[in-house]
Design a protein around this motif. Sequence first.
Motif, short mmCIF file in Angstrom:
data_model
loop_
_atom_site.label_atom_id
_atom_site.label_comp_id
_atom_site.label_asym_id
_atom_site.label_seq_id
_atom_site.Cartn_x
_atom_site.Cartn_y
_atom_site.Cartn_z
N GLY A 1 0.80 -1.21 0.00
CA GLY A 1 0.00 0.00 0.00
C GLY A 1 0.84 1.27 0.00
O GLY A 1 2.06 1.25 0.13
N GLU A 2 0.11 2.36 -0.16
CA GLU A 2 0.72 3.68 -0.21
C GLU A 2 -0.34 4.67 0.22
O GLU A 2 -1.50 4.57 -0.18
N ILE A 3 0.03 5.62 1.08
CA ILE A 3 -0.95 6.57 1.59
C ILE A 3 -0.23 7.80 2.11
O ILE A 3 0.93 7.72 2.51
N GLU A 4 -0.90 8.94 2.10
CA GLU A 4 -0.36 10.13 2.73
C GLU A 4 -0.70 10.07 4.21
O GLU A 4 -1.69 9.47 4.61
N ALA A 5 0.15 10.73 5.03
CA ALA A 5 -0.06 10.66 6.48
C ALA A 5 0.35 11.98 7.13
O ALA A 5 1.12 12.75 6.57
N VAL A 6 -0.18 12.19 8.33
CA VAL A 6 0.19 13.34 9.14
C VAL A 6 1.22 12.87 10.16
O VAL A 6 0.96 11.95 10.93
N VAL A 7 2.39 13.48 10.15
CA VAL A 7 3.46 13.13 11.08
C VAL A 7 3.12 13.67 12.46
O VAL A 7 2.74 14.84 12.60
N ILE A 8 3.24 12.81 13.47
CA ILE A 8 2.95 13.24 14.84
C ILE A 8 4.19 13.27 15.73
O ILE A 8 4.18 13.91 16.77
N ALA A 9 5.27 12.57 15.34
CA ALA A 9 6.49 12.59 16.13
C ALA A 9 7.67 12.13 15.28
O ALA A 9 7.54 11.24 14.45
N THR A 10 8.83 12.75 15.52
CA THR A 10 10.06 12.36 14.84
C THR A 10 11.19 12.30 15.87
O THR A 10 11.08 12.83 16.98
N GLY A 11 12.28 11.67 15.48
CA GLY A 11 13.49 11.66 16.30
C GLY A 11 13.26 11.16 17.71
O GLY A 11 12.61 10.14 17.93
N VAL A 12 13.78 11.89 18.70
CA VAL A 12 13.69 11.45 20.10
C VAL A 12 12.27 11.51 20.64
O VAL A 12 12.00 10.97 21.71
N HIS A 13 11.36 12.12 19.91
CA HIS A 13 9.97 12.20 20.35
C HIS A 13 9.12 11.05 19.81
O HIS A 13 7.98 10.88 20.21
N SER A 14 9.68 10.25 18.90
CA SER A 14 8.96 9.10 18.35
C SER A 14 8.97 7.94 19.34
O SER A 14 9.69 7.96 20.34
N PHE A 15 8.19 6.92 19.06
CA PHE A 15 8.13 5.75 19.93
C PHE A 15 9.52 5.14 20.11
O PHE A 15 9.96 4.89 21.23
N PHE A 16 10.23 4.93 19.01
CA PHE A 16 11.57 4.34 19.08
C PHE A 16 12.56 5.30 19.72
O PHE A 16 13.47 4.89 20.44
N GLY A 17 12.42 6.58 19.47
CA GLY A 17 13.30 7.56 20.07
C GLY A 17 13.18 7.59 21.58
O GLY A 17 14.18 7.67 22.30
N LYS A 18 11.95 7.49 22.08
CA LYS A 18 11.74 7.46 23.53
C LYS A 18 12.33 6.20 24.14
O LYS A 18 12.95 6.24 25.21
N ALA A 19 12.14 5.07 23.46
CA ALA A 19 12.70 3.81 23.95
C ALA A 19 14.22 3.87 23.97
O ALA A 19 14.87 3.45 24.94
N ALA A 20 14.82 4.40 22.93
CA ALA A 20 16.28 4.52 22.87
C ALA A 20 16.79 5.44 23.97
O ALA A 20 17.83 5.17 24.59
N HIS A 21 16.07 6.51 24.23
CA HIS A 21 16.47 7.44 25.29
C HIS A 21 16.43 6.75 26.66
O HIS A 21 17.32 6.95 27.49
N LEU A 22 15.39 5.95 26.90
CA LEU A 22 15.30 5.22 28.16
C LEU A 22 16.48 4.27 28.34
O LEU A 22 17.07 4.19 29.42
N VAL A 23 16.83 3.56 27.29
CA VAL A 23 17.97 2.64 27.36
C VAL A 23 19.26 3.41 27.60
O VAL A 23 20.09 3.02 28.42
N ASP A 24 19.42 4.53 26.92
CA ASP A 24 20.62 5.34 27.04
C ASP A 24 20.76 5.98 28.43
O ASP A 24 21.87 6.22 28.90
N SER A 25 19.63 6.23 29.09
CA SER A 25 19.67 6.93 30.37
C SER A 25 19.93 5.99 31.56
O SER A 25 20.04 6.47 32.70
N THR A 26 20.03 4.71 31.34
CA THR A 26 20.29 3.77 32.45
C THR A 26 21.74 3.87 32.90
O THR A 26 22.63 4.22 32.12
N ASN A 27 21.97 3.57 34.16
CA ASN A 27 23.32 3.64 34.72
C ASN A 27 23.90 2.25 34.97
O ASN A 27 25.00 2.14 35.47
N ASN A 28 23.15 1.22 34.65
CA ASN A 28 23.64 -0.14 34.88
C ASN A 28 24.73 -0.49 33.89
O ASN A 28 24.65 -0.17 32.71
N GLY A 29 25.72 -1.22 34.38
CA GLY A 29 26.81 -1.66 33.52
C GLY A 29 26.52 -2.98 32.85
O GLY A 29 27.29 -3.45 32.03
N GLY A 30 25.44 -3.62 33.20
CA GLY A 30 25.10 -4.91 32.62
C GLY A 30 25.46 -6.04 33.57
O GLY A 30 26.04 -5.85 34.65
#
Length: 79
Positions: free
Chosen positions: A48-77
């Motif tokens: 498929g193909e469709i036009e869309a309204v962008v609601i979030a990009t970069g650090v504000h997107s779903f993946f951006g927020k998840a990446a930020h959470l991972v990056d903000s941890t202080n655990n060494g593993g």
Amino acid sequence: MGDIVPADAYPLEGDPLKIDQSARTGASLAVTKNPGDEVFSGSTCKQGEIEAVVIATGVHSFFGKAAHLVDSTNNGGHF
């Protein structure tokens, strides 16, 4: 077909899309997204193909927020 969704968005009027969200959900099958359903950056449009309204990009997107959470941890593993 096969294009990566570049941002979180709401599809506008048109035919439904088949979206592979496996990077987000782990599901192996594409899901149907109708106009008004949210699609997430990093997903792959399989059909498929469709036009869309962008609601979030970069650090504000779903993946951006998840990446930020991972990056903000202080655990060494555990290894």
